[in-house]
Design a protein around this motif. Structure first.
Motif, PDB file in Angstrom:
ATOM      1  N   LEU A  13       0.820  -1.207   0.000  1.00 16.76           N
ATOM      2  CA  LEU A  13       0.000   0.000   0.000  1.00 16.76           C
ATOM      3  C   LEU A  13       0.853   1.256   0.000  1.00 16.76           C
ATOM      4  O   LEU A  13       0.530   2.255  -0.648  1.00 16.76           O
ATOM      5  CB  LEU A  13      -0.918   0.001   1.225  1.00 16.76           C
ATOM      6  CG  LEU A  13      -1.953  -1.122   1.298  1.00 16.76           C
ATOM      7  CD1 LEU A  13      -2.677  -1.077   2.639  1.00 16.76           C
ATOM      8  CD2 LEU A  13      -2.943  -1.017   0.151  1.00 16.76           C
ATOM      9  N   PHE A  16       2.699   1.666  -3.746  1.00 22.01           N
ATOM     10  CA  PHE A  16       2.127   1.828  -5.088  1.00 22.01           C
ATOM     11  C   PHE A  16       1.971   3.279  -5.510  1.00 22.01           C
ATOM     12  O   PHE A  16       1.968   3.588  -6.699  1.00 22.01           O
ATOM     13  CB  PHE A  16       0.876   0.996  -5.309  1.00 22.01           C
ATOM     14  CG  PHE A  16      -0.385   1.330  -4.582  1.00 22.01           C
ATOM     15  CD1 PHE A  16      -1.149   0.300  -4.061  1.00 22.01           C
ATOM     16  CD2 PHE A  16      -0.862   2.621  -4.438  1.00 22.01           C
ATOM     17  CE1 PHE A  16      -2.349   0.560  -3.426  1.00 22.01           C
ATOM     18  CE2 PHE A  16      -2.049   2.895  -3.814  1.00 22.01           C
ATOM     19  CZ  PHE A  16      -2.800   1.852  -3.296  1.00 22.01           C
ATOM     20  N   ILE A  77      -7.987   2.217  -4.052  1.00 21.79           N
ATOM     21  CA  ILE A  77      -7.257   1.333  -4.972  1.00 21.79           C
ATOM     22  C   ILE A  77      -7.977   1.236  -6.313  1.00 21.79           C
ATOM     23  O   ILE A  77      -7.346   1.214  -7.379  1.00 21.79           O
ATOM     24  CB  ILE A  77      -7.071  -0.063  -4.347  1.00 21.79           C
ATOM     25  CG1 ILE A  77      -6.194   0.024  -3.098  1.00 21.79           C
ATOM     26  CG2 ILE A  77      -6.430  -1.024  -5.346  1.00 21.79           C
ATOM     27  CD1 ILE A  77      -6.081  -1.282  -2.335  1.00 21.79           C
ATOM     28  N   TYR A  80      -7.165   4.255  -8.310  1.00 15.96           N
ATOM     29  CA  TYR A  80      -5.769   4.158  -8.738  1.00 15.96           C
ATOM     30  C   TYR A  80      -5.637   3.313 -10.007  1.00 15.96           C
ATOM     31  O   TYR A  80      -4.921   3.691 -10.949  1.00 15.96           O
ATOM     32  CB  TYR A  80      -4.975   3.544  -7.591  1.00 15.96           C
ATOM     33  CG  TYR A  80      -3.535   3.231  -7.842  1.00 15.96           C
ATOM     34  CD1 TYR A  80      -2.572   4.228  -7.832  1.00 15.96           C
ATOM     35  CD2 TYR A  80      -3.107   1.920  -8.034  1.00 15.96           C
ATOM     36  CE1 TYR A  80      -1.222   3.933  -8.018  1.00 15.96           C
ATOM     37  CE2 TYR A  80      -1.770   1.612  -8.219  1.00 15.96           C
ATOM     38  CZ  TYR A  80      -0.843   2.627  -8.215  1.00 15.96           C
ATOM     39  OH  TYR A  80       0.488   2.325  -8.399  1.00 15.96           O
ATOM     40  N   ALA A 107      -4.106   6.727  -5.236  1.00 16.75           N
ATOM     41  CA  ALA A 107      -2.871   6.314  -4.559  1.00 16.75           C
ATOM     42  C   ALA A 107      -2.787   6.852  -3.138  1.00 16.75           C
ATOM     43  O   ALA A 107      -2.173   6.238  -2.260  1.00 16.75           O
ATOM     44  CB  ALA A 107      -1.658   6.784  -5.366  1.00 16.75           C
ATOM     45  N   GLY A 110      -3.591   4.464  -0.139  1.00 14.64           N
ATOM     46  CA  GLY A 110      -2.582   3.525   0.334  1.00 14.64           C
ATOM     47  C   GLY A 110      -1.580   4.174   1.263  1.00 14.64           C
ATOM     48  O   GLY A 110      -1.191   3.606   2.289  1.00 14.64           O
ATOM     49  N   GLY A 169      -1.560  -2.350  -8.767  1.00 14.55           N
ATOM     50  CA  GLY A 169      -2.729  -1.987  -7.974  1.00 14.55           C
ATOM     51  C   GLY A 169      -3.676  -3.152  -7.791  1.00 14.55           C
ATOM     52  O   GLY A 169      -4.243  -3.341  -6.708  1.00 14.55           O
ATOM     53  N   ALA A 172      -2.338  -5.331  -5.078  1.00 15.72           N
ATOM     54  CA  ALA A 172      -2.585  -4.732  -3.762  1.00 15.72           C
ATOM     55  C   ALA A 172      -4.040  -4.917  -3.342  1.00 15.72           C
ATOM     56  O   ALA A 172      -4.333  -5.201  -2.170  1.00 15.72           O
ATOM     57  CB  ALA A 172      -2.221  -3.251  -3.795  1.00 15.72           C
ATOM     58  N   LEU A 173      -4.955  -4.768  -4.286  1.00 20.79           N
ATOM     59  CA  LEU A 173      -6.375  -4.952  -3.992  1.00 20.79           C
ATOM     60  C   LEU A 173      -6.649  -6.372  -3.498  1.00 20.79           C
ATOM     61  O   LEU A 173      -7.378  -6.584  -2.519  1.00 20.79           O
ATOM     62  CB  LEU A 173      -7.204  -4.664  -5.245  1.00 20.79           C
ATOM     63  CG  LEU A 173      -8.716  -4.806  -5.119  1.00 20.79           C
ATOM     64  CD1 LEU A 173      -9.275  -3.772  -4.160  1.00 20.79           C
ATOM     65  CD2 LEU A 173      -9.378  -4.667  -6.491  1.00 20.79           C
TER      66      LEU A 173
END
Length: 390
Positions: A13, A16, A77, A80, A107, A110, A169, A172-173
């Motif tokens: 997080l 990114f 996210i 993003y 962004a 995060g 991204g 990360a999600l």
């Protein structure tokens, strides 16, 4: 210490936003030609991204203090990813800027909530140790992102850089959905106006002092990131070659992070911060020395910045932790505010320097030394610094 899965998710997080700002740096000279703009205009796309990133952080912190961490994080996210795909599809400079702003707004979630997650479950000293693990991972992004972006741009064109960012991204999600718990229970959420905590935070003297250190170091970093691609290009280096030149800075950042983590059990907190700032000032002096000697070659740009990277790895992470974990009691609000000051100051300064002075080693060196001396002022007796911070 929190679980490894938690630390890795927070690192993703936190990274990114920086990956999106750095990944296309080696491609900026060629993008300048494709968009038909002047050299000084492409660095503005970094600055505008950072400015949007800074402003958006002011909202995520208070809102997540009231409504919880995960809902705001998931929405950010998603924005993003959409913004990154829009950048990849852009056909002109103006459209690219609009998608960059949307990407930055996403962004910000995060950055703000990643720091708040740490503050939710750790005290100040434990937070600093977590940052000492997270920051080496995060610090790979400004070094690896240009290297990856330079290679992708050389092989597939600059648009591939932003497809890579969108995929990052998405990863990360997935990690947030599967690995991250909600760290702010309903009973702990604020019931007042979401923005009522700002006054409490800004009145905290330690918050102000640590935030000044964060801003000075981060401004120096982004002045370097917006100046260095053009310095490397003037020396005849390709996009791919210049991308790899950001990697040596990672060694300084990671080494300083690991050393700071070990010293936390032996040295007072502020002594470690001051040691990193001393390296920051030495880096500025080295830049101006190289410019005065009129040395040529990439080493004249990279070596002085390696000294500055020691401050990035030690003083920056500890100052962020100190600002957020102070006694104001509004962790996410403080995270958003320190992020706003950090990113906003970097955006405005990087934009102003490139527009006013252009690009050059002497411009870079003068900016770094001035910022180093500003950070050093927080270590002096009149700064309000405690005599011995444990």
């Amino acid at each position: 210490m929190p679980r490894l899965s938690f630390v890795l998710t927070v690192a993703m997080l936190s990274a990114f936003g920086l990956i999106a700002s750095d990944v296309y740096l080696p491609a900026m000279p060629s993008m300048t030609i494709e968009f038909g703009v002047a050299d000084w205009q492409m660095p503005q796309t970094v600055s505008i991204y950072l400015l949007a990133l800074a402003i958006a952080q002011l909202s995520y912190g208070p809102l997540s203090d009231r409504y919880g961490r995960k809902p705001l994080l998931l929405a950010g996210i998603a924005l993003y990813m959409v913004g990154s795909l829009g950048c990849a599809a852009s056909s002109g400079y103006t459209g690219f800027l609009i998608w960059r702003i949307l990407e930055a707004v996403g962004a910000a979630a995060g950055l703000v909530i990643g720091r708040a997650l740490i503050a939710d479950i750790c005290d100040k000293r434990t937070s600093a140790k977590v940052y000492a693990v997270v920051y080496p991972l995060v610090s790979l992004s400004p070094a690896l992102a240009p290297a990856i972006g330079g290679h992708l741009a050389a092989v597939f064109g600059w648009r591939a850089d932003f497809l890579f960012v969108a995929a990052f991204g998405a990863a990360a999600l997935l990690m947030v959905l599967t690995l991250l718990p909600e760290t702010l229970p309903v009973a702990a959420r604020t019931r007042t106006s979401p923005f009522a905590g700002f006054g409490h935070v800004v009145r905290d003297r330690n918050f102000r002092r640590y935030t000044l250190v964060v801003c000075a170091i981060y401004c120096a970093w982004f002045v370097y990131l917006t100046q260095s691609p053009f310095l490397f290009a003037r020396q005849g280096l390709s996009e791919e070659q210049s991308g790899w030149l950001y990697l040596p800075l990672t060694a300084g950042i990671i080494g300083a992070n690991l050393l700071a983590k070990r010293l936390l059990d032996r040295w007072p907190y502020d002594r470690i911060v001051a040691a990193g700032i001393a390296c920051f000032v030495l880096g500025g002096i080295a830049f101006l020395g190289m410019a005065a000697l009129e040395r040529q070659g990439a080493v004249t740009v990279v070596l002085p910045m390696c000294l500055v990277s020691l401050a990035n790895g030690s003083s920056l992470s500890l100052a962020v932790s100190g600002a957020i974990a102070s006694e104001h009691g509004y962790a996410a609000t403080a995270s958003g505010l320190v992020g706003f000051c950090q990113i906003g100051s970097a955006a405005l300064l990087a934009m102003g320097i490139s527009a006013t002075f252009g690009t050059g080693l002497n411009v870079l060196g003068g900016a770094v030394l001035t910022l180093g001396l500003l950070a050093l002022s927080t270590c002096l007796p009149w700064s309000g610094r405690p005599a011995e911070q444990a």
